[in-house]
Enzyme design. Structure first.
Site, PDB file in Angstrom:
ATOM      1  N   CYS A 163       0.806  -1.225   0.000  1.00  0.00           N
ATOM      2  CA  CYS A 163       0.000   0.000   0.000  1.00  0.00           C
ATOM      3  C   CYS A 163       0.840   1.277   0.000  1.00  0.00           C
ATOM      4  CB  CYS A 163      -0.955  -0.011   1.182  1.00  0.00           C
ATOM      5  SG  CYS A 163      -2.105  -1.402   1.139  1.00  0.00           S
ATOM      6  N   HIS A 303      -1.905   8.216   6.390  1.00  0.00           N
ATOM      7  CA  HIS A 303      -2.263   6.952   5.757  1.00  0.00           C
ATOM      8  C   HIS A 303      -3.665   6.556   6.202  1.00  0.00           C
ATOM      9  CE1 HIS A 303      -1.535   3.246   3.653  1.00  0.00           C
ATOM     10  NE2 HIS A 303      -1.671   2.509   4.746  1.00  0.00           N
ATOM     11  N   GLU A 314      -0.063   5.174  13.837  1.00  0.00           N
ATOM     12  CA  GLU A 314       0.270   6.372  13.050  1.00  0.00           C
ATOM     13  C   GLU A 314       0.026   7.645  13.842  1.00  0.00           C
ATOM     14  OE1 GLU A 314      -0.465   8.374   8.644  1.00  0.00           O
ATOM     15  OE2 GLU A 314      -1.930   6.923   9.403  1.00  0.00           O
ATOM     16  N   LYS A 332      -9.021   8.686   3.036  1.00  0.00           N
ATOM     17  CA  LYS A 332      -9.614   7.357   2.855  1.00  0.00           C
ATOM     18  C   LYS A 332     -11.042   7.305   3.394  1.00  0.00           C
ATOM     19  CE  LYS A 332      -5.386   4.532   2.694  1.00  0.00           C
ATOM     20  NZ  LYS A 332      -4.346   5.555   2.843  1.00  0.00           N
ATOM     21  N   HIS A 337      -9.744   2.657   0.497  1.00  0.00           N
ATOM     22  CA  HIS A 337      -8.310   2.358   0.405  1.00  0.00           C
ATOM     23  C   HIS A 337      -7.989   1.841  -0.997  1.00  0.00           C
ATOM     24  CE1 HIS A 337      -4.324   1.414   1.297  1.00  0.00           C
ATOM     25  NE2 HIS A 337      -4.451   0.740   2.442  1.00  0.00           N
ATOM     26  N   PHE A 396       1.830  -3.411   3.889  1.00  0.00           N
ATOM     27  CA  PHE A 396       2.165  -4.738   4.389  1.00  0.00           C
ATOM     28  C   PHE A 396       3.632  -5.038   4.079  1.00  0.00           C
ATOM     29  CE2 PHE A 396      -2.302  -6.917   4.205  1.00  0.00           C
ATOM     30  CZ  PHE A 396      -2.700  -6.146   5.282  1.00  0.00           C
TER      31      PHE A 396
END
Length: 408
Positions: A163, A303, A314, A332, A337, A396
C-alpha cells in the site's frame, strides 16, 4: 548534479471513486462525502459485499481496442496519465523521449483478469484461456502501456511496496530526475482489485469493515468505532520535472517535491510495529531530506486506513514527531483504500491542499478514538495557508514511505 535540486510537480491526473478527473475528485474529497456503495454486483453473497468503485471515465484516450486488451488497472492509469501530461502543458511529439521516464506503483496487477481466466480454465479447459492473459495481468504492463501510448523511451518500471507502492513510485521518480537520467518522469499508482477473491481474502484477514448495512459510514479513520477499511480502486499520476526544466519551458509548478523518506520495519508481515519505528524513521528522513523542521509542517495527509492498529500507531508517530499540531486528515474516509494507488492519490491531494490552501475533512469521524491526540480536520474542509505538508504511506511487509511537499 546535486540531489537537493528542486523537483517540481507540474501536472496531475486522477481517476478515483470520487470522480474521473482531478477537479471532480478534489471537489468530492473536500465535501467529505463517502464514495462507498452497497451491494457491488461482483461481490454479491460475500461477507463483505461493498466497496468504492470508479464510475464512468473517458475511455477514448484508452482506445476501443485496448478496452478489450488491457486490464482495468492499466486502463485507469492511462486515463490519469493523459490528464497529467496535458495538465503539465506537455506534448509527446515535442519532448526528448529518451529523457522521459515512467514509474508506476501497483500492489497486485491484473487480478480481475486472472480470476476471470482461471474460471475459463476450469469451465472450458486450456483452449478457453486467452493468450493475452500474461500481458494483461503482469503489473509492469501499467508502465509499459503508458510508455507505448506517450512515446516515453526513458527508464520504465513498476514498483511494489504494497500500500506504499504509489509513494515509492514518486520517490523513485525523484531519484531518476536527481541523478540526471531523466528530464521528465510520469510517476503514478494504480489498482483495480474489487474482485471476489481479493475482497474475500482481505475480509478473512480481518482488515475490512463489516458495515454492510451502512457502507457510506464504513471508512472512518481515527474514529472510536472504526472496524476496518473499504476496498477501492483508482489511479493517479504526477508529472515530475526538475524545477529548472519547468522554468525553461515557462510552466509554473503546482508544488515542489521537497523530500522523501523510506524505511522498513522488519517486524511483521502485516501488522505495524507497535511503536511505529519504521513510520517514524521514514517521517524524520523525509524532513531531513527536505531540509524542513518539524514546525514547518502545516498539514499531514495521513495513511489513516480506518483499521484499529494502523490508526493508533500512526497517530502516535505524528503526535510525537510533530508536536506543534499540524492539521491532519485521512482522505480514505471519502475514497476508501486504493491499495497500491493510495500513495499517489494522496500525494496529489496533498499537492492540491498546498495549492488551494485547503485541507479536506476526514469523513465519518464522529468521536476520536481514545489515545489519538491529533489536530484532525472533521465535518468541513479547513481553509488556511499550507506552506509544507507530508503524505504518509505504509504497506504490508513493513514498508513505510513519507513524501514532503512545499509551495512552489
Amino acid at each position: 548534479m546535486p540531489v537537493k535540486e528542486q523537483i517540481a510537480v507540474t501536472g496531475l491526473g486522477m481517476v478515483t471513486p470520487a470522480g474521473s478527473c482531478v477537479d471532480a475528485t478534489w471537489r468530492r474529497v473536500c465535501e467529505g462525502g463517502s464514495t462507498a456503495a452497497a451491494s457491488h454486483p461482483a461481490l454479491a453473497g460475500l461477507p463483505v459485499d461493498f466497496c468504492a468503485s470508479v464510475g464512468e471515465f473517458d475511455s477514448s484516450v484508452v482506445g476501443r481496442r485496448n478496452l478489450y486488451r488491457l486490464d482495468r488497472f492499466v486502463q485507469l492509469v492511462l486515463v490519469a496519465a493523459h490528464e497529467a501530461v496535458a495538465d503539465a502543458g506537455l506534448f509527446a511529439a515535442d519532448w526528448d523521449s529518451p529523457r522521459v521516464g515512467v514509474v508506476i506503483g501497483c500492489g497486485m496487477g491484473g487480478v480481475a483478469t486472472w480470476e476471470k481466466q482461471h474460471g475459463r480454465l476450469l469451465g472450458h479447459g486450456p483452449e478457453g484461456v486467452s493468450p493475452l492473459l500474461i500481458p494483461m495481468m503482469t503489473p509492469n504492463s501499467a508502465a509499459g502501456e503508458i510508455a507505448l501510448a506517450l512515446g516515453a523511451r526513458g527508464p520504465g518500471m513498476v514498483v511494489c511496496t504494497a500500500c506504499a507502492s504509489g509513494a515509492t513510485a514518486i520517490a523513485t521518480a525523484r531519484d531518476l530526475l536527481a541523478s540526471g537520467q531523466c528530464d521528465i518522469v510520469i510517476a503514478g499508482g494504480t489498482e483495480a482489485v474489487n474482485t471476489p477473491l481479493t475482497v474475500t481474502a482481505f475480509a478473512n484477514l480481518g482488515t475490512l469493515s463489516q458495515r454492510c448495512e451502512d457502507p457510506t459510514a464504513a471508512s472512518r479513520p481515527f474514529d472510536a468505532e472504526r472496524d476496518g477499511f473499504v476496498m477501492a480502486e483508482g489511479a493517479a499520476v504526477l508529472v515530475l520535472e526538475r524545477a529548472e526544466h519547468a522554468r525553461a519551458r515557462g510552466h509554473r509548478p503546482r508544488a515542489l517535491l521537497a523530500g522523501c523518506g523510506s524505511a522498513s520495519e522488519a517486524h511483521h508481515p502485516t501488522a505495524p510495529h507497535p511503536e511505529g519505528l519504521g513510520a517514524s524513521q521514514a517521517l524524520r528522513a523525509a524532513l531531513r531530506d527536505a531540509d524542513l523542521a518539524a514546525g514547518d509542517i502545516d498539514h499531514v495527509n495521513a495513511h489513516g486506513t480506518s483499521t484499529v492498529l494502523n490508526d493508533q500507531v500512526e497517530a502516535r508517530v505524528i503526535s510525537q514527531a510533530l508536536s506543534h499540531g499540524p492539521l491532519v486528515t485521512s482522505t480514505k474516509g471519502v475514497l476508501g483504500h486504493l491499495l497500491g494507488a493510495a500513495g499517489t492519490v494522496e500525494a496529489a491531494l496533498t499537492v492540491l491542499a498546498i495549492q488551494q490552501g485547503t485541507v479536506p475533512p476526514t469523513a465519518n469521524l464522529q468521536d476520536t478514538a481514545p489515545g489519538i491526540d491529533l489536530n484532525l480536520v472533521t465535518k468541513t474542509a479547513s481553509r488556511q495557508p499550507v506552506r509544507a505538508a507530508l503524505s504518509n504511506s505504509f504497506g504490508f511487509g513493513g514498508h513505510n514511505v513519507v513524501l514532503a511537499f512545499c509551495a512552489a
